[in-house]
Structure formats: structure tokens, C-alpha cells
Design a protein around this motif. Structure first.
Motif, mmCIF file in Angstrom:
data_model
loop_
_atom_site.group_PDB
_atom_site.id
_atom_site.type_symbol
_atom_site.label_atom_id
_atom_site.label_comp_id
_atom_site.label_asym_id
_atom_site.label_seq_id
_atom_site.Cartn_x
_atom_site.Cartn_y
_atom_site.Cartn_z
ATOM 1 N N PRO A 1 3.121 13.682 -4.319
ATOM 2 C CA PRO A 1 1.858 13.041 -4.710
ATOM 3 C C PRO A 1 1.265 13.719 -5.940
ATOM 4 N N ASP A 2 0.564 12.935 -6.716
ATOM 5 C CA ASP A 2 -0.110 13.483 -7.879
ATOM 6 C C ASP A 2 -1.600 13.204 -7.743
ATOM 7 N N SER B 1 0.813 -1.193 0.000
ATOM 8 C CA SER B 1 0.000 0.000 0.000
ATOM 9 C C SER B 1 0.858 1.259 0.000
ATOM 10 N N MET B 2 2.013 1.193 0.663
ATOM 11 C CA MET B 2 2.842 2.381 0.718
ATOM 12 C C MET B 2 3.570 2.602 -0.602
ATOM 13 N N ASN C 1 -5.524 6.917 -4.654
ATOM 14 C CA ASN C 1 -5.864 5.559 -5.081
ATOM 15 C C ASN C 1 -4.662 4.631 -5.045
ATOM 16 N N SER C 2 -3.501 5.193 -5.201
ATOM 17 C CA SER C 2 -2.321 4.344 -5.238
ATOM 18 C C SER C 2 -1.737 4.092 -3.861
ATOM 19 N N GLY C 3 -2.354 4.628 -2.819
ATOM 20 C CA GLY C 3 -1.870 4.364 -1.473
ATOM 21 C C GLY C 3 -0.633 5.143 -1.108
ATOM 22 N N PHE C 4 -0.481 6.315 -1.702
ATOM 23 C CA PHE C 4 0.720 7.098 -1.428
ATOM 24 C C PHE C 4 0.773 7.529 0.031
ATOM 25 N N TYR C 5 -0.370 7.790 0.624
ATOM 26 C CA TYR C 5 -0.386 8.317 1.984
ATOM 27 C C TYR C 5 -0.387 7.225 3.047
ATOM 28 N N GLY C 6 -0.203 6.024 2.669
ATOM 29 C CA GLY C 6 -0.112 4.951 3.641
ATOM 30 C C GLY C 6 -1.462 4.362 3.970
ATOM 31 N N VAL C 7 -1.439 3.526 4.957
ATOM 32 C CA VAL C 7 -2.654 2.802 5.314
ATOM 33 C C VAL C 7 -3.422 3.482 6.430
#
Lengths: 454, 264
Positions: free
Chosen positions: B233-234, A149-150, B239-245
Motif C-alpha cells: 500500500p502507498d 473496490s479491491m 482512497n483506492s480501496g486497497f484494504y477492501g470493503v
């Protein structure tokens, strides 16, 4: 006497092993074979000299020579040598500079010589295709969810230069122009190839290139980098000159392995095909030096020439001109690129990239690219095995299940020691305790002031 | 002629060949014994040499290149692990804003630099560092992975946060596209410098071939892994999980008193 007669009756007695006390032939041993060979050598040497001399000395000399060779080979095989990087077994020393540096990954010793080997961390994360444990020797999916996910499953490409250049890409039905102005960045989904459109190149008016960008999937070694840094892509004047000279330029951007990393801070490096020796594959060379992040291939082929925009489709029908989409980023029209890897219509000369699922939620498996959800895909192994390997694929063929049995044989060499039954701990402190002996004798002497009596 | 085949070399049993004298046989046996002893000694010494690695024979499967979140997950798998909240303080060089993302949907808690927050041990947090006076317009999105906790006196947790100090050099490297990985560790008391320091900017650069976690483990107790890069981030970052869980973030009140050193 029987043994002696029996032995003599053999036409070629040197081919027969000796008998033991029970009269049975012993198995051919290394010593037996060695002595046979040395005997033949000695006889041939003696015959070649046409002398009648004592062949025992010759035999023994060659016997010692062969024995020393065998011992040297056997003993030498247990040593990794001075450069342990060249040895497959044992720990690999990185260089003379780092005398104590040992590559943790890649040890293939199987614990035979004291180097206890655990699976690499990447293997412990994902033990096999479609299988993430649990099972004996397989960690229970630790770090898999958060890592996926990260990482984001996208690779952010940063188009560095030349400044002012426009980057577009192929979309469904045409090309999207001016999607990214250089310098700029865009996050491409991994494990896919894209057809870019490079235009407005400063100093080269009228030149439009249609390179391909193959974005590799994240690897455990590159996941941290891709989650935090962008991948720089630079098109230099030299590259453009080569392309205009009808040369094919391949640029491979990779994250070097620690042993090929010069600086202390991790950074990517780029291999250009035009700077390599003839015959060297830049992709293979980059793969040898590290982990590939992206491959940029560019020639001077015009992908929007009239034959590519032919109005006649393969089935003979005439396609309407309006079917070709025209998207311009300068007008605020931003369209995501369409992967061309594996497609049959456009760009079928590009080999299909590796298929890969998208990201999932916390603790969820990645989205299956075929099913479009988190359900198990068609053909995905669902049968668990005791060692964490995949079982036979479940193929919905429309017939009742026909599988009667399947056998998984664990051929893994294991050495699991017995539990400790008696534990001995030797404790030693340095420097050791050294205190003076206790006082056992005290002499007390008191002096009183004395005054002279005048 | 009668000979014991099972005890003698084959060549002396051949017709026309000569016997080897007992003295020669004795030499052969002594030679074989010596070679065997030497081989055994060599193999033993070789194994001893190989065992003397930097980690003193221990194999550490984790290093600084593992995927983010893996070390924290493994730390959480230990017996008796409790995902407590640990006080953390992020210091930008000349101040600025520090945001802690608490969900994959980019919800965040924004604080000033050097503010003390409580983060969950075993989790990975995506941060945003912005409004740095020396770097106008620069936004960095590092991650902080807590893999261990401190044990401060009860009621004084905010006085002992884990300090994460970013330096100008690290920010410059991250902006230039490089990945800076830091391992923050609690130094071992008997190896600590006998000088009281109030800042936590003391750091050293390790060789790229070294395992940072192993080095930190030798020098003390690894507490956190900080990764700083230049990726931003874009539009598809959510949606791509850039900010973590997502993990809890608790903003703590600043400590009313500074840590006191109690002389023995």
C-alpha cells in the motif's frame, strides 16, 4: 403431356426447375442446381472431345464427384479439426500437450453442436457499457462492488533499474523532479497517460529523458494481479543505447494469457519494440498474447527545451516565469502526476487514454469522471431494456423530451429447452453387487473319536 | 415422350440425353443413404468427443483469474446461504504477525501467526503478514476470499479451522513480483490419503492453463482462494480501496484440545 410440352417450350430448359404434381415450379434446390451444373459440365466435356459417346457416364461421374465434395465440405465443417484452437466454433484445445485442456472463454458455438455456452465471466460482471444488469441472462452485479473496490483502480509501477535513477513526472505547470528513487514504486491511476522525467541515470550524465507511461485500465483478467502485485518497469542499457541512437523504444508490459504463459505462477512479460521484427507493432503483439498493463514509450526528445518553455502563450501574452512550477522530491516536495492523455495543453501528441471512473464505496458504482460523483453522467444511458442493453442516451439538451419511442430488437440466438416433465435416473454401481447365494443345504457330519479296542 | 420430372434427374429429360438405368438410380440412392448415415454418425461422435472435457461437460464460469470477491459473491447468491463466520488459521513459515483489515480505512486486527480467527464466508479480506524471521523487513499483503464453510461439531469450531499455510517458495515468488493464487479445498473423503496429517502444507502446483477451482471441485470442496503478491500500500491506498470493503473479524480463543480421530 402438358407438363412435357410446357417444359419443351422453354428456350433454355436447363434454367427452369421441374414442376411438381400441381404443375407449379419447384424451388431451386441444391440437388437441382448441382445436377444442372453437372449436366453443363458433361455437355462441354463431350463437345470438347468431338466424340459421340454416352454422356450419361460422364455426367454421373461428375455428379458423384460433386456430391462427394459437398458431403465432405458439409461433414468437415462440423469438425473442429485436429487443432481446435484454429477453429472459431467449438471448444478450442490449447495445445497437443494438454489434450483435455479446453478454453472456456471464447466459445462461439451458440450451442448448436452440444457445447453449451455461457457468457464469459467478465461479460457477466459487466454486460455492456454503462450497464451492469440486472436482466435475463445477466447476473445481478455479483462481484462487481467488491472487485472494483479491491482492485483499487490504481496500478503500482515498480521502477526496477538502473538503480540510482530518479523518476519525476509532469504536473500542472511544470515537472516534479526526483519523485521516486529507483528502485521504487508508485501507484498511478489507471486509464491515463503520464509524462515522466527520467534523470540521474548512472553512467549517462546529463541525459534526461521524457518518456510517457500509459497505464491501461484493469481488465477482469488482470484485476486480481493488479490488486496484489506491482508491474515492474525496467530500463536497460540496451534501451538507453537505442534511445541515444535516436531510436524510439516502446515497451509493452502485459499479463500473458494462460495459453501463452510458460510458468505456473502468473507473472508479467515485457515486449520491446527494438527486439521485434520490423513492422511488428509491440502493442498489437502484446494484446494478442495477453492483456496489456502498461505501455512505456521513450525517445530522446527534450520536453524542457526553450521552445517548450516559451514565455509567449498562444494568445500572444507573455507568461511570467513564476508560472512554471519547480518541484523537487529531494526537498520533500511530492506531487502526484498529472495525466496528460486527452489534454490539449501539454503533451497533446499523446492519444487520449480510455476514460474510466474511480472507485466507489461498498456496493456503490464507481465515481463518474465527468460528474465527479456517483450520479449518472451526462449522456449515460438510463433507460432499461429487457435484455440488459443500454437504451438511448439521456442528453439534457435544454428542450423538452422529444423521444417518442425506441425499439430494441433482441437478435440473440437462443435455445431454451422445455422443462423436464419426466425424470429418469439410472443408477449403476461399479463393481456391481455380487454376493453368494444363500445357504439352502447344510451337511453336518460329526466324527466321534474312536479308540481302538485292544 | 413423357417423364415425371419431379422424380427423375433433370438431365434425362433433356433432348438427346439418355436415360439413367434403374440400376444406376438404385446405386445413387444407396450411396446417398450411406453418406447420410456416415455424416450422422460423424456428427454424433464429434459431439461426444467435445463433451469429454476436463470438467466432464460442466461449464465453470469462475476460475482463479476472476476479480477478487467475485467467487465469494457468487457463493453468497446461492439459495439458503448464510454468511456465517468460519474459523481460519494462517500459518507463516516460521511464524510472524498476521493482520486482518476490517475496514477500508486500514483498521486491522493483529494476531500472531497460526492464531485462529473467524472470518465471514463470502467476503474478501486483505491481510498483512509481517515480522517473518526468515524475511526481515518483508511485508506481504495477500487476500483471503472465503467461498464455503466447514461443518464441524457444534461447540468445537475452533478445533477445525480452515488452514492457510504459506510456504517459503510462495513468499519468495510473491516478493519477486509474481502472483501466487492458491485454492484451499476440503478433500473428498474417499480420495484422501489414508495417512493422518497434522499440517496443511501439502499442496501441488497446477498447470497455468487449468482452472484451479475446477480442479479443487473435482478433488473436494473449494473453501478459500488465497492470492499473494508483492504489491504494497502507498499513501493513496485508503482512497483506492486497497484494504477492501471491510468485513467482520473475530479473534477466537485457541482450542483447548486437538481434534480427535474417532475410530469406527
Amino acid at each position: 403431356m402438358y407438363q412435357s410440352h410446357g417444359f419443351r417450350a422453354t428456350p433454355n430448359r436447363t434454367e427452369m426447375p421441374p414442376r411438381n404434381r400441381q404443375g407449379r415450379r419447384r424451388k431451386h434446390t441444391l440437388s437441382f442446381e448441382l445436377r444442372q451444373a453437372v449436366y453443363h459440365i458433361g455437355r462441354r466435356v463431350a463437345a470438347s472431345h468431338h466424340h459421340r459417346f454416352d454422356t450419361t457416364g460422364v455426367v454421373m461421374k461428375y455428379y458423384f464427384l460433386a456430391l462427394a465434395t459437398v458431403v465432405t465440405v458439409c461433414v468437415g465443417c462440423t469438425s473442429g479439426g485436429g487443432n481446435r484452437l484454429s477453429s472459431r466454433s467449438g471448444s478450442a484445445r490449447l495445445s497437443e500437450f494438454d489434450n483435455e485442456g479446453v478454453v472456456a472463454r471464447g466459445n462461439m458455438d451458440h450451442g448448436h453442436r452440444g457445447n453449451y455456452v455461457m457468457p464469459p465471466a467478465s461479460m457477466m460482471v459487466a454486460s455492456g457499457p454503462g450497464v451492469d444488469g440486472p436482466g435475463p441472462g445477466v447476473m445481478n452485479c455479483l462481484g462487481m462492488d467488491s472487485a472494483h473496490s479491491m482492485a483499487g483502480r490504481t496500478t503500482q509501477i515498480k521502477f526496477v533499474e538502473p538503480e540510482g535513477m530518479s523518476i519525476g513526472w509532469q504536473i500542472a505547470g511544470g515537472y516534479a523532479d526526483n519523485q521516486v528513487a529507483v528502485p521504487g514504486r508508485f501507484s498511478f491511476h489507471q486509464a491515463a497517460a503520464y509524462r515522466l522525467k527520467v534523470s540521474n541515470i548512472p553512467g549517462r550524465e546529463g541525459l534526461t529523458l521524457y518518456p510517457t507511461l500509459q497505464v491501461y485500465p484493469a481488465h477482469p483478467q488482470t484485476e486480481a494481479y493488479l490488486a496484489h502485485s506491482c508491474v515492474p518497469l525496467q530500463i536497460t542499457d540496451e534501451d538507453l543505447d537505442q534511445i541515444q541512437a535516436n531510436n524510439f523504444v516502446t515497451k509493452v508490459i502485459y499479463l500473458p494469457s494462460p495459453q501463452h504463459q510458460e510458468l505456473a505462477i502468473a507473472g508479467v512479460e515485457t515486449l520491446v519494440s527494438t527486439r521485434l521484427d520490423p513492422g511488428l507493432d509491440p502493442v498489437a503483439e502484446a494484446d494478442r498474447r495477453g492483456t496489456i498493463l502498461a505501455v512505456f514509450r521513450c525517445g530522446n526528445m527534450d520536453m524542457e527545451s526553450p521552445e517548450h518553455n516559451s514565455m509567449v502563450t498562444p494568445d500572444g501574452t507573455i507568461r511570467q516565469t513564476s508560472a512554471i512550477r519547480q518541484v523537487d522530491g529531494e526537498k520533500g516536495e511530492i506531487v502526484a502526476p498529472l495525466p496528460i492523455g486527452g489534454m490539449g495543453g501539454y503533451g497533446n501528441n499523446i492519444p487520449p487514454a480510455m476514460m474510466m471512473g474511480g472507485p466507489g464505496g461498498f456496493g456503490q458504482p464507481p465515481v463518474n469522471p465527468i460528474m465527479g460523483g456517483t450520479a449518472q453522467g451526462w449522456g449515460m444511458p438510463i433507460t432499461g431494456t429487457p435484455i440488459g442493453l443500454a437504451g438511448p442516451a439521456h442528453l439534457p439538451l435544454g428542450t423538452p423530451a422529444g423521444l417518442k419511442s425506441h425499439t430494441v430488437r433482441n437478435k440473440t440466438k437462443t435455445r431454451i429447452p422445455d422443462p423436464v416433465d419426466h425424470m429418469v435416473i439410472d443408477v449403476k454401481q461399479k463393481p456391481g453387487i455380487n454376493v453368494p447365494a444363500p445357504v439352502k443345504h447344510i451337511e453336518y457330519e460329526e466324527s466321534q473319536p474312536s479308540f481302538r479296542q485292544w | 415422350m413423357y417423364c415425371k420430372i419431379q422424380h427423375l434427374p433433370v438431365d434425362i429429360c433433356q433432348p438427346g440425353s439418355h436415360r439413367v438405368s434403374p440400376r444406376s438410380r438404385g446405386i445413387v440412392r444407396k450411396l446417398l443413404l450411406a453418406v447420410g448415415v456416415l455424416a450422422a454418425l460423424h456428427s454424433t461422435l464429434t459431439q461426444t468427443t467435445y463433451a469429454q472435457t476436463r470438467t466432464r461437460g460442466r461449464y465453470l464460469p469462475l476460475d482463479q483469474t476472476v476479480p477478487p470477491g467475485m467467487a465469494g459473491k457468487w457463493a453468497g447468491a446461492q439459495r439458503g446461504f448464510v454468511p456465517v463466520l468460519q474459523a481460519v488459521r494462517v500459518d507463516a513459515p516460521q511464524g510472524g504477525k498476521v493482520s486482518y483489515y476490517t475496514s477500508p480505512a486500514a483498521e486491522s486486527v493483529e494476531t500472531e501467526s497460526s492464531a485462529v480467527v473467524a472470518l465471514q464466508v463470502g467476503s474478501v479480506y486483505r491481510l498483512k503478514i509481517s515480522e517473518m524471521p526468515e524475511y526481515p523487513g518483508v511485508e506481504l499483503f495477500p487476500t483471503v476470499e472465503l467461498i464455503d464453510r466447514l461443518h464441524p461439531p457444534a461447540g468445537r469450531e475452533t478445533e477445525f479451522p480452515v488452514p492457510i499455510a504459506l510456504t517459503d517458495e510462495e513468499i519468495s515468488l510473491a516478493v519477486s513480483g509474481r502472483l501466487v493464487t492458491k485454492v484451499v479445498y476440503l478433500e473428498q473423503p474417499d480420495r484422501a490419503d489414508p495417512i493422518r496429517r497434522t499440517d496443511a502444507a501439502r499442496s501441488e502446483i497446477a498447470h497455468p492453463r487449468e482452472n484451479l477451482l475446477a480442479l479443487a471441485d473435482e478433488k473436494g470442496r473449494p473453501m478459500a482462494i488465497v492470492r499473494i503478491g508483492g504489491r504494497e500500500p502507498d499513501a493513496g491506498a485508503i482512497n483506492s480501496g486497497f484494504y477492501g470493503v471491510g468485513a467482520p473479524v473475530q479473534l477466537l480463543k485457541p482450542a483447548t484440545r486437538s481434534p480427535k480421530v474417532v475410530n469406527p
